[in-house]
Write a protein that holds these residues in place. Structure first.
Motif: not given
Length: 156
Positions: A3-8, A90-106
């Protein structure tokens, strides 16, 4: 899935991020193209990219003080359109954080940065034709096929 912390936190990468950027680039090549990159070459390439200036810019996503995602932007001048085309790479999100909107935020962050630059005309990327998951994600985020085929002439 972690799980992500409240803020990225999204920020410009620095030389302190060189090891994780190189690691993520090697993982990216392995996961998407089944290619094993030479880590020394990738590390050198990331270091040089970080020092190039406006032509290359890395951004990272952090959660809990750890870099969990990245992307790189490069610039291409269009004399036909009198402006810059920016390439997303070079788009990459660590496997355990995928599907949580990290790329969308970037992507949101860099789109805002580019929006504030009137001579930037568009954001492009290339994706492996067989990478249907990435293509679906990019389509969902508004990317469209521009009708061009990328070709390359290898140089010695």
């Amino acid at each position: 899935m972690t799980p992500l912390e409240p803020s990225i936190l999204i920020r410009v990468a620095t030389i302190d991020d060189v090891e994780i950027l190189a690691d993520y680039n090697c993982r990216l090549a392995h996961e998407t193209e089944d290619r094993q990159l030479d880590r020394t070459t990738v590390l050198s390439g990331v270091k040089r990219g970080l020092n190039v200036g406006d032509e290359v810019q890395y951004y990272v996503a952090e959660s809990g003080g750890n870099v969990i995602g990245q992307l790189m932007l490069t610039r291409e001048w269009s004399d036909w359109r009198d402006g810059w085309i920016v390439w997303l790479q070079s788009v990459y999100v660590a496997a355990e954080f995928r599907g949580q909107g990290v790329f969308r935020r970037l992507l949101q962050y860099v789109r805002q940065q580019l929006h504030d630059q009137p001579d930037v005309l568009g954001l492009r990327l290339y994706v492996e034709e067989e990478n249907s998951a990435a293509i679906t994600t990019y389509n969902r985020l508004g990317f469209q096929h521009p009708g061009y085929r990328v070709m390359e002439l290898p140089l010695p």
